[in-house]
Design a protein around this motif. Structure first.
Motif, PDB file in Angstrom:
ATOM      1  N   GLU A  70      22.658 -38.828 -91.462  1.00 16.35           N
ATOM      2  CA  GLU A  70      21.819 -39.543 -92.419  1.00 16.35           C
ATOM      3  C   GLU A  70      21.731 -41.029 -92.055  1.00 16.35           C
ATOM      4  OE1 GLU A  70      25.217 -39.584 -95.897  1.00 16.35           O
ATOM      5  OE2 GLU A  70      24.124 -37.762 -95.391  1.00 16.35           O
ATOM      6  N   PHE A  71      22.834 -41.585 -91.574  1.00 13.69           N
ATOM      7  CA  PHE A  71      22.865 -42.968 -91.106  1.00 13.69           C
ATOM      8  C   PHE A  71      21.858 -43.146 -89.965  1.00 13.69           C
ATOM      9  CE2 PHE A  71      24.666 -46.347 -88.416  1.00 13.69           C
ATOM     10  CZ  PHE A  71      25.050 -47.309 -89.346  1.00 13.69           C
ATOM     11  N   GLU A  72      21.926 -42.266 -88.983  1.00 15.18           N
ATOM     12  CA  GLU A  72      21.028 -42.351 -87.830  1.00 15.18           C
ATOM     13  C   GLU A  72      19.585 -42.023 -88.190  1.00 15.18           C
ATOM     14  OE1 GLU A  72      21.678 -43.064 -83.931  1.00 15.18           O
ATOM     15  OE2 GLU A  72      22.298 -44.371 -85.573  1.00 15.18           O
ATOM     16  N   ALA A  73      19.366 -41.114 -89.131  1.00 12.41           N
ATOM     17  CA  ALA A  73      17.997 -40.809 -89.555  1.00 12.41           C
ATOM     18  C   ALA A  73      17.338 -42.056 -90.126  1.00 12.41           C
ATOM     19  CB  ALA A  73      17.993 -39.667 -90.567  1.00 12.41           C
TER      20      ALA A  73
ATOM     21  N   ALA B 155      14.875 -29.660 -88.483  1.00  9.86           N
ATOM     22  CA  ALA B 155      16.082 -30.176 -87.839  1.00  9.86           C
ATOM     23  C   ALA B 155      16.901 -31.101 -88.738  1.00  9.86           C
ATOM     24  CB  ALA B 155      15.715 -30.902 -86.548  1.00  9.86           C
ATOM     25  N   LEU B 156      16.352 -31.498 -89.876  1.00 10.44           N
ATOM     26  CA  LEU B 156      17.058 -32.409 -90.784  1.00 10.44           C
ATOM     27  C   LEU B 156      17.422 -31.688 -92.070  1.00 10.44           C
ATOM     28  CD1 LEU B 156      14.819 -35.617 -90.516  1.00 10.44           C
ATOM     29  CD2 LEU B 156      16.850 -35.050 -89.177  1.00 10.44           C
ATOM     30  N   ASP B 157      18.646 -31.929 -92.541  1.00  9.00           N
ATOM     31  CA  ASP B 157      19.022 -31.396 -93.849  1.00  9.00           C
ATOM     32  C   ASP B 157      18.433 -32.307 -94.932  1.00  9.00           C
ATOM     33  OD1 ASP B 157      20.685 -33.647 -94.133  1.00  9.00           O
ATOM     34  OD2 ASP B 157      22.529 -32.522 -93.865  1.00  9.00           O
ATOM     35  N   GLY B 158      18.666 -31.967 -96.193  1.00  2.81           N
ATOM     36  CA  GLY B 158      18.077 -32.703 -97.307  1.00  2.81           C
ATOM     37  C   GLY B 158      18.424 -34.181 -97.326  1.00  2.81           C
ATOM     38  N   ARG B 159      19.692 -34.495 -97.080  1.00  4.97           N
ATOM     39  CA  ARG B 159      20.113 -35.905 -97.109  1.00  4.97           C
ATOM     40  C   ARG B 159      19.515 -36.697 -95.946  1.00  4.97           C
ATOM     41  NH1 ARG B 159      24.898 -37.688-100.246  1.00  4.97           N
ATOM     42  NH2 ARG B 159      25.438 -38.993 -98.458  1.00  4.97           N
ATOM     43  N   ALA B 160      19.521 -36.131 -94.750  1.00 10.69           N
ATOM     44  CA  ALA B 160      18.964 -36.835 -93.588  1.00 10.69           C
ATOM     45  C   ALA B 160      17.456 -37.014 -93.743  1.00 10.69           C
ATOM     46  CB  ALA B 160      19.297 -36.095 -92.304  1.00 10.69           C
ATOM     47  N   ARG B 161      16.776 -35.994 -94.232  1.00  9.84           N
ATOM     48  CA  ARG B 161      15.328 -36.096 -94.458  1.00  9.84           C
ATOM     49  C   ARG B 161      15.037 -37.194 -95.484  1.00  9.84           C
ATOM     50  NH1 ARG B 161      11.861 -32.390 -93.334  1.00  9.84           N
ATOM     51  NH2 ARG B 161      13.389 -30.699 -93.450  1.00  9.84           N
TER      52      ARG B 161
ATOM     53  N   TRP C 265      13.064 -41.556-106.932  1.00  6.54           N
ATOM     54  CA  TRP C 265      14.419 -41.908-107.366  1.00  6.54           C
ATOM     55  C   TRP C 265      15.153 -40.714-107.970  1.00  6.54           C
ATOM     56  CZ3 TRP C 265      16.619 -45.503-105.001  1.00  6.54           C
ATOM     57  CH2 TRP C 265      15.930 -46.622-104.577  1.00  6.54           C
ATOM     58  N   GLU C 266      14.439 -39.795-108.576  1.00  5.68           N
ATOM     59  CA  GLU C 266      15.078 -38.569-109.068  1.00  5.68           C
ATOM     60  C   GLU C 266      15.642 -37.757-107.906  1.00  5.68           C
ATOM     61  OE1 GLU C 266      12.351 -36.427-111.567  1.00  5.68           O
ATOM     62  OE2 GLU C 266      12.238 -38.077-113.017  1.00  5.68           O
ATOM     63  N   ARG C 267      14.860 -37.640-106.844  1.00  6.54           N
ATOM     64  CA  ARG C 267      15.342 -36.922-105.649  1.00  6.54           C
ATOM     65  C   ARG C 267      16.496 -37.670-105.001  1.00  6.54           C
ATOM     66  NH1 ARG C 267      11.928 -36.729-101.556  1.00  6.54           N
ATOM     67  NH2 ARG C 267      10.366 -38.138-102.400  1.00  6.54           N
ATOM     68  N   MET C 268      16.361 -38.988-104.932  1.00 10.68           N
ATOM     69  CA  MET C 268      17.396 -39.799-104.295  1.00 10.68           C
ATOM     70  C   MET C 268      18.727 -39.676-105.038  1.00 10.68           C
ATOM     71  SD  MET C 268      17.402 -41.636-101.577  1.00 10.68           S
ATOM     72  CE  MET C 268      18.404 -42.875-100.809  1.00 10.68           C
ATOM     73  N   THR C 269      18.694 -39.809-106.353  1.00  3.87           N
ATOM     74  CA  THR C 269      19.942 -39.748-107.121  1.00  3.87           C
ATOM     75  C   THR C 269      20.502 -38.331-107.211  1.00  3.87           C
ATOM     76  OG1 THR C 269      18.716 -39.654-109.214  1.00  3.87           O
ATOM     77  CG2 THR C 269      19.454 -41.835-108.450  1.00  3.87           C
ATOM     78  N   ALA C 270      19.700 -37.337-106.908  1.00  2.00           N
ATOM     79  CA  ALA C 270      20.207 -35.962-106.852  1.00  2.00           C
ATOM     80  C   ALA C 270      21.008 -35.715-105.574  1.00  2.00           C
ATOM     81  CB  ALA C 270      19.045 -34.961-106.944  1.00  2.00           C
ATOM     82  N   HIS C 271      20.761 -36.516-104.540  1.00  2.18           N
ATOM     83  CA  HIS C 271      21.418 -36.334-103.246  1.00  2.18           C
ATOM     84  C   HIS C 271      22.441 -37.411-102.894  1.00  2.18           C
ATOM     85  CE1 HIS C 271      18.058 -33.565-102.616  1.00  2.18           C
ATOM     86  NE2 HIS C 271      18.826 -33.005-101.711  1.00  2.18           N
ATOM     87  N   TYR C 272      22.299 -38.600-103.473  1.00  2.48           N
ATOM     88  CA  TYR C 272      23.145 -39.737-103.118  1.00  2.48           C
ATOM     89  C   TYR C 272      23.746 -40.361-104.373  1.00  2.48           C
ATOM     90  CZ  TYR C 272      21.249 -39.838 -98.354  1.00  2.48           C
ATOM     91  OH  TYR C 272      20.914 -39.538 -97.063  1.00  2.48           O
ATOM     92  N   SER C 273      24.992 -40.809-104.259  1.00  5.75           N
ATOM     93  CA  SER C 273      25.617 -41.554-105.356  1.00  5.75           C
ATOM     94  C   SER C 273      24.996 -42.951-105.407  1.00  5.75           C
ATOM     95  CB  SER C 273      27.128 -41.675-105.128  1.00  5.75           C
ATOM     96  OG  SER C 273      27.399 -42.568-104.051  1.00  5.75           O
ATOM     97  N   GLN C 274      25.223 -43.658-106.509  1.00  7.76           N
ATOM     98  CA  GLN C 274      24.698 -45.015-106.614  1.00  7.76           C
ATOM     99  C   GLN C 274      25.267 -45.922-105.531  1.00  7.76           C
ATOM    100  OE1 GLN C 274      25.010 -46.478-110.627  1.00  7.76           O
ATOM    101  NE2 GLN C 274      23.293 -45.210-111.288  1.00  7.76           N
ATOM    102  N   ALA C 275      26.548 -45.779-105.239  1.00  7.81           N
ATOM    103  CA  ALA C 275      27.159 -46.599-104.182  1.00  7.81           C
ATOM    104  C   ALA C 275      26.522 -46.285-102.825  1.00  7.81           C
ATOM    105  CB  ALA C 275      28.670 -46.373-104.137  1.00  7.81           C
TER     106      ALA C 275
END
Length: 160
Positions: free
Chosen positions: A44-47, A89-95, A116-126
């Motif tokens: 995800e960092f590299e994506a 080739a990308l999972d949900g977080r990397a995409r 933002w709904e999709r983002m907060t479903a996959h990533y914490s606020q930090a």
């Protein structure tokens, strides 16, 4: 190159360190901190990083691959990132990281509630804050290097 560098000086060290000593070293420290202190997974960092590099056109950033514990993303990962909308080739977080990078760089006013709904479903606020700071670093410093012509001077050996 679009700035004058004295003969015998390393262009990167000169521009980032000597030309603006009150800003350049602090910027370099921030840039390095993104790599040294990230909690994001490598893919995800590299994506996100590669999508910014593709948008900026920074030659060095396009050539670079972050390594962690002897691992790098697979060959062809950059192509998958460029096709983030359609690739398998990308999972949900990397995409989502690639999408966020693109929208951050090209349409930050268009980051709507659905995103933002999709983002907060996959990533914490930090993680969102960390990713956002990383995107800011890559966008600013990749563009700085590209605009000043430094990116062509720091392309990895053998990849010029």
């Amino acid at each position: 190159m679009n700035v004058d560098v004295p003969a015998g000086k390393d262009p990167i060290a000169y521009v980032w360190g000597e030309m603006v000593p009150g800003i350049g070293p602090a910027a370099a420290d921030f840039s390095l901190a993104v790599y040294a202190h990230t909690t994001l997974a490598l893919r995800e960092f590299e994506a996100a990083r590669l999508r910014i590099a593709q948008i900026n056109g920074c030659l060095f950033c396009l050539d670079w691959r972050t390594e962690r514990d002897g691992h790098k993303v697979e060959e062809g990962f950059a192509d998958a990132v460029a096709r983030w909308r359609t690739t398998d080739a990308l999972d949900g977080r990397a995409r989502l990281a690639a999408e966020y990078a693109e929208r951050y760089a090209l349409d930050h006013h268009g980051l709507d509630e659905e995103f933002w709904e999709r983002m907060t479903a996959h990533y914490s606020q930090a993680e969102i804050v960390e990713l956002t700071m990383s995107l800011g670093s890559w966008l600013a410093f990749g563009r700085l290097n590209r605009v000043l012509g430094l990116d062509a001077l720091c392309v990895l050996p053998g990849h010029g």
